[in-house]
Design a protein around this motif. Sequence first.
Motif, PDB file in Angstrom:
ATOM      1  N   THR A  86       0.828  -1.208   0.000  1.00 33.20           N
ATOM      2  CA  THR A  86       0.000   0.000   0.000  1.00 33.20           C
ATOM      3  C   THR A  86       0.859   1.253   0.000  1.00 33.20           C
ATOM      4  OG1 THR A  86      -1.827  -1.092   1.134  1.00 33.20           O
ATOM      5  CG2 THR A  86      -1.744   1.302   1.272  1.00 33.20           C
ATOM      6  N   PHE A  87       1.826   1.314   0.907  1.00 36.20           N
ATOM      7  CA  PHE A  87       2.649   2.520   0.980  1.00 36.20           C
ATOM      8  C   PHE A  87       3.645   2.599  -0.175  1.00 36.20           C
ATOM      9  CE2 PHE A  87       0.869   2.555   5.213  1.00 36.20           C
ATOM     10  CZ  PHE A  87       0.624   3.911   5.388  1.00 36.20           C
ATOM     11  N   LEU A  88       3.979   1.448  -0.761  1.00 35.95           N
ATOM     12  CA  LEU A  88       4.782   1.476  -1.983  1.00 35.95           C
ATOM     13  C   LEU A  88       3.994   2.152  -3.104  1.00 35.95           C
ATOM     14  CD1 LEU A  88       7.185   0.618  -3.758  1.00 35.95           C
ATOM     15  CD2 LEU A  88       6.031  -1.592  -4.086  1.00 35.95           C
ATOM     16  N   TRP A  89       2.715   1.756  -3.261  1.00 36.36           N
ATOM     17  CA  TRP A  89       1.905   2.358  -4.318  1.00 36.36           C
ATOM     18  C   TRP A  89       1.543   3.803  -4.001  1.00 36.36           C
ATOM     19  CZ3 TRP A  89       1.325   1.471  -9.153  1.00 36.36           C
ATOM     20  CH2 TRP A  89       1.597   0.194  -9.643  1.00 36.36           C
ATOM     21  N   LYS A  90       1.383   4.129  -2.746  1.00 34.73           N
ATOM     22  CA  LYS A  90       1.134   5.531  -2.380  1.00 34.73           C
ATOM     23  C   LYS A  90       2.307   6.401  -2.836  1.00 34.73           C
ATOM     24  CE  LYS A  90       0.571   8.527   1.704  1.00 34.73           C
ATOM     25  NZ  LYS A  90      -0.432   9.451   1.135  1.00 34.73           N
ATOM     26  N   GLU A  96       9.355  -5.219   3.544  1.00 34.08           N
ATOM     27  CA  GLU A  96       8.734  -5.404   4.857  1.00 34.08           C
ATOM     28  C   GLU A  96       9.741  -5.190   5.980  1.00 34.08           C
ATOM     29  OE1 GLU A  96       5.280  -8.725   3.703  1.00 34.08           O
ATOM     30  OE2 GLU A  96       7.073  -9.307   4.793  1.00 34.08           O
ATOM     31  N   ALA A  97      10.946  -5.736   5.802  1.00 32.89           N
ATOM     32  CA  ALA A  97      11.994  -5.585   6.825  1.00 32.89           C
ATOM     33  C   ALA A  97      12.385  -4.120   6.988  1.00 32.89           C
ATOM     34  CB  ALA A  97      13.214  -6.426   6.449  1.00 32.89           C
ATOM     35  N   LYS A  98      12.441  -3.381   5.866  1.00 31.44           N
ATOM     36  CA  LYS A  98      12.797  -1.967   5.925  1.00 31.44           C
ATOM     37  C   LYS A  98      11.745  -1.181   6.694  1.00 31.44           C
ATOM     38  CE  LYS A  98      15.722   1.215   4.541  1.00 31.44           C
ATOM     39  NZ  LYS A  98      17.160   1.141   4.876  1.00 31.44           N
ATOM     40  N   ILE A  99      10.475  -1.525   6.490  1.00 34.51           N
ATOM     41  CA  ILE A  99       9.385  -0.848   7.210  1.00 34.51           C
ATOM     42  C   ILE A  99       9.466  -1.163   8.703  1.00 34.51           C
ATOM     43  CG2 ILE A  99       6.872  -0.789   7.509  1.00 34.51           C
ATOM     44  CD1 ILE A  99       6.631  -1.134   4.468  1.00 34.51           C
ATOM     45  N   GLN A 100       9.741  -2.414   9.031  1.00 37.90           N
ATOM     46  CA  GLN A 100       9.884  -2.794  10.440  1.00 37.90           C
ATOM     47  C   GLN A 100      11.054  -2.060  11.097  1.00 37.90           C
ATOM     48  OE1 GLN A 100       8.043  -4.774  12.525  1.00 37.90           O
ATOM     49  NE2 GLN A 100       6.549  -4.716  10.859  1.00 37.90           N
ATOM     50  N   GLU A 101      12.118  -1.941  10.359  1.00 38.07           N
ATOM     51  CA  GLU A 101      13.321  -1.279  10.879  1.00 38.07           C
ATOM     52  C   GLU A 101      13.095   0.207  11.094  1.00 38.07           C
ATOM     53  OE1 GLU A 101      17.509   0.061   8.845  1.00 38.07           O
ATOM     54  OE2 GLU A 101      16.745  -1.926   8.350  1.00 38.07           O
ATOM     55  N   THR A 102      12.352   0.849  10.166  1.00 37.25           N
ATOM     56  CA  THR A 102      12.116   2.295  10.242  1.00 37.25           C
ATOM     57  C   THR A 102      11.133   2.641  11.343  1.00 37.25           C
ATOM     58  OG1 THR A 102      12.520   2.413   7.860  1.00 37.25           O
ATOM     59  CG2 THR A 102      11.513   4.335   8.881  1.00 37.25           C
ATOM     60  N   GLY A 103      10.170   1.765  11.587  1.00 33.01           N
ATOM     61  CA  GLY A 103       9.236   1.992  12.677  1.00 33.01           C
ATOM     62  C   GLY A 103       7.862   2.413  12.225  1.00 33.01           C
ATOM     63  N   GLY A 108       4.449   4.321  11.642  1.00 28.94           N
ATOM     64  CA  GLY A 108       4.172   5.725  11.346  1.00 28.94           C
ATOM     65  C   GLY A 108       5.141   6.328  10.359  1.00 28.94           C
ATOM     66  N   LYS A 109       6.181   5.568   9.987  1.00 26.90           N
ATOM     67  CA  LYS A 109       7.178   6.069   9.040  1.00 26.90           C
ATOM     68  C   LYS A 109       7.262   5.157   7.824  1.00 26.90           C
ATOM     69  CE  LYS A 109       9.966   8.163  12.710  1.00 26.90           C
ATOM     70  NZ  LYS A 109      11.298   8.223  13.354  1.00 26.90           N
ATOM     71  N   GLU A 110       6.107   4.556   7.494  1.00 24.32           N
ATOM     72  CA  GLU A 110       6.093   3.579   6.403  1.00 24.32           C
ATOM     73  C   GLU A 110       6.537   4.193   5.074  1.00 24.32           C
ATOM     74  OE1 GLU A 110       3.131   2.283   9.501  1.00 24.32           O
ATOM     75  OE2 GLU A 110       3.551   4.167   8.418  1.00 24.32           O
TER      76      GLU A 110
END
Length: 873
Positions: free
Chosen positions: A354-358, A566-573, A575-577
Motif C-alpha cells: 500500500t505505501f509502496l503504491w502511495k 517489509e523488513a525496511k518498514i519494520q526497521e524504520t518503525g 508511522g514512518k512507512e
Amino acid sequence: MPRLHLGQWVDSSVDWLQAHLSWLFDAISQFVTGMYDGIDAVLSAPAPLLFAGMLAVVAWWLRGLLAGVLAFAGFALIDSVELWDDAMSTLSLVLVATIVTLVIAVPLGIWASRSKAVSAVTRPVLDFMQTMPAMVYLIPGIIFFGVGVVPGIIATIVFALPPGVRMTELGIRQVDKELVEAAEAFGTTPRNTLVRVQLPLALPTIMAGINQVIMLGLSMVVIAGMVGGGGLGGAVYRAIGNVDIGLGFEAGISIVILAMYLDRITGALGRQVSPLGRRALAKAKALAGGVKIWNYRPQPVVAVTGVVVLALVAGGMGLFGGTKSADATDATNVGQGKKISMGYIPWDEGIASTFLWKEMLEQRGFEVETKQLEAGSLYTGLAGGQIDFETDSWLPVTHAQYWDKYQDKLEDMGSWYGPTSLELSVPAYMKGVDSLEDLKGRGGEFKGRIIGIEPSAGMMGILKDKVLKEYGLEGEYEVVDGSTPGMLAELKRAYDKKEPIVTTLWSPHWAYSTYDLKKLKDPKGTWGKGDGVHTLARKGFTAENPQVATWLKNFKMTEAQLTGLEAKIQETGKGKEQDAVRAWLKDNPGLADKWTPVAKAGKTADGKDERDRALNVAWFPWEEDIAATYLWKAVLEERGYTMNLKQFEVGPMYTALSRGQIDVQFDGWLPSTQKKYWDKYSDSLTDIGSWYGPTSLEIAVPSYVKGVDSLDDLKGRGGEFKGRIIGIEPGTETMNILKNKVLPGYGLDGEYEVVDSSTPGMLAELKRAYAKKEPIAVMLWTPHWAYNEYGLTKLKDPQKLFGEGDRIHTVASKEFPKQYPQLTKWLKDFKLSEEQLAGLENEIQKRGTGHEEEAVRAWMEKNPGTVDRLAPL
C-alpha cells in the motif's frame, strides 16, 4: 425563363467576405467564445446539487415554495442521469445567445417603435429571418466561424432575434398615448419619457419577448450540437445518429427541465420587475385571502442571502476549483493532482504494498489517501465505491467469502505475488510440535490458546471453521481474536521468555527472518492451496483511471523484494512507512520506473510537452471509425493525453480539419471514397498514413435472395425489393457514388430509389427485413461486422463503378506533426488486421451505444499488450 444563378452569387459573396472580413469573424468568434467559456466556467464550478439549490432558491423567491422544490428535483434528476455538465453547457449557450440577442433586439425595437420608416424596413427582414429554416444558418456559420459553439450561438442569435425586436416595439407602441402626451406636456425630455414612462409600462411585453428569445434559443440546442456545440444538443445528436432511444430520452427530458425552469422564471421575473405586474400580484394575493404555504415567497433580501450563503459554502468547500500546483509540463505528472483512495488491512505485505503504491502514485502526480480497515469494512468500502483499490486480497481461498459476496461490484487487477501459505507457527524451541496433529493433547502447555489476528480476516474463519475441527482441537484450544500487531507483540513477549506459544502466521512474513519459528505441517490440507495476493478495485476504476489500472495489472514483486521492503518498514518503525518505502526505492533504483512507466514526452517546436494540448478528434458513426477512435482514446489516456471527441458529418469534419479546429480523424477512405474532400482540402491537411486496407464498397443482399449475385442481377427485379436500396448518411461520398455512378451505370436509376438514411438506420432496416426473410438491398462496405452477423451476398461490380477499393487513413491538420511529434510517430506505425478490427467492432456492437469505452477495455484485456504495441514507451 433563364436560370438565375443565385447560388453562385451567394457563393461569390461568401468568398469575398471570407477574403476581406476574416479579421472581423475572428474577433466575433473570440468574443463569443470568451463569453461562453466564462459563463460555462461559473455555472460548472459549484457542485451540481449546490448549484441546484441556488436555482431552487431563485424559483422559491419568484414562484413560491412548491416551485422551488420542483426546480431542485428537476435539476437533481439531470445530475442523476449524468448530464449535468452537458446541461450547464447548454444553459451557457442559451445565456450567451440571449444576452447578445437582447443587446441588439431591445435598442432596435425601441428605434422601430419611434420610427415608422425603421419599422417598415425591419418587418420584412425579421419575417425573412424567422421563416428561413434554422439549419440554413449553420452553413455560413461553419464557413465564417468554423465548428464548435460559435456557429451554434450565431445561428441561435439570428433565429431568436425577431421576437425580441417585435415584442419590444409592440410593448412601447401599446403604451397609452395620453400618458406619453402628459409627460411631454410637463416638459419631460424624449429620453426621460422613454426610460421613465414607456419602458416601465412596456416591461410585461418586453419580458414576454425575452421569454420567447430564451425558448427559441433552447429549440436551437440540437442544431448547435450538429456543428460541435456540445451540451444536451450534442447528446441528442449522438442519440439520433446511433438510434439510441435511452440517451435521446434522457437528453430530451433534461432540455424540457431547463426550458420549463427558464420559462417560469422569466415569466415570474417579468411580473416582479414591472409596476403593472407587481400591482397584479398584490391584487391576486388579496383576493386569495392570505398566503398558502406552497405559495409563500420570501422577501428578495432573504432569497439573495440564501444564494450568497450557498455560494460561500461552495467556495469554502473548494468546489469552485483552483489553480493546479502540479507542474503540467513534467512528463511524470500523469495524475495532475487527481485523488485516489487506498484501503489496507494491517498485514505486513498489505502495509508494504500500500505505501509502496502511495509513494509511486504521488511521484506520478496523484494525491493518495490511505485508510486502515478491517477486511470486512475494506471490502464493503470497495464495493460501495468509497475506496478505489487495495493490494492485499488473498484469493481464491482466504478471502473467498468476501469475493463471493462482492465480486459483481469489484474489478480483479490480478495477482502480484504468490503462491502464499497460511499456517500456525510455534517457536523452534518447542520440541515435538512439528504438525497440526502434534497440538492435540498439549493445550495445557499453550494455555489452551491460539493467538489470532483480526476476527474478520479470512484465515480466522478457516482456522475456526475447518482447521480446529479437522484436527480435533476445537474443545481444547480457544482462538484469541486480536490484531496482526497484537499477535506479533504476543509472539515477541513469549519468544523473549522462551514460553510456549502458537500463533496464526502466513508466508511471506518478516517474522520468519526475525524469529526462529516452525511452520506446522498440514497433512490434511485444511488450509487449502496457496493463494495469490491480488489487487482489487471498485467497479469502474479501470475506465476512470486507465493508466493506473495498467500499472496495477502489470505489477509483480519477488519474495526477496517483498520481504526486503517489509523488513525496511519494520526497521524504520510504525508511522514512518512511506519514509521506509522511499529509502527502499532509493536502494533499488529503477523499480519505480519499471512498475509505473510513463511515456517519454514528445516535445513541440517550442520545447513544450505535446500532452499539454488537448487533442480534438472527429468521428462519424461508421463502425470502423467508432472502433479506431475509442481504441486510441483508451491508449492515449493511458499515456497522459486528453482527448475531446466530436461527432460530425464528413463534410463539416474535413472543413474543421482544414481550419485546425479538429486535430485528427481516423476514417479517411482514400484515394476514392473521400476524394472530393481530399482534393479540396489536401493543402491544409496531413496524411499520417493507412492503418487498414484494402476496403470495398458494395451493395449487399441477404443470402436467401437467390439469383442475385451481381449488380447486373438487380435489373428487372425492382418490384421484389420494393424499388428501394437502403442507404446511409446522404452527405457521404459513398452515397454520391451510388446515386451518380453505380445506378446509372447498371441501368437501375429508373427502377430503384436510394433511400437516404443513416448507418444505424440502415442496419436497423436490414435486421428487420432479415428477421422476416424479406428481400432487401443495402449499402455496405468491407470491413463491417454485419457480414459476421448475417448471411449476406456482396453483389459483384463487374464494371468497377465503386472503384478499386480504398485504404483507411489517419488524416490530421496541417500543423499536427509539429504539435504532436511523438503521437505522429505512433499513428504512422498504427495497423489493425481484419481479425482485430472485426473483433473490436463486434465487442462494441455487443455492449451497445454508450458503452464504447467499456467495450474497448474488454477487447484490450483479450489482446494484452495493445497499449505498449500502439504507443510504445
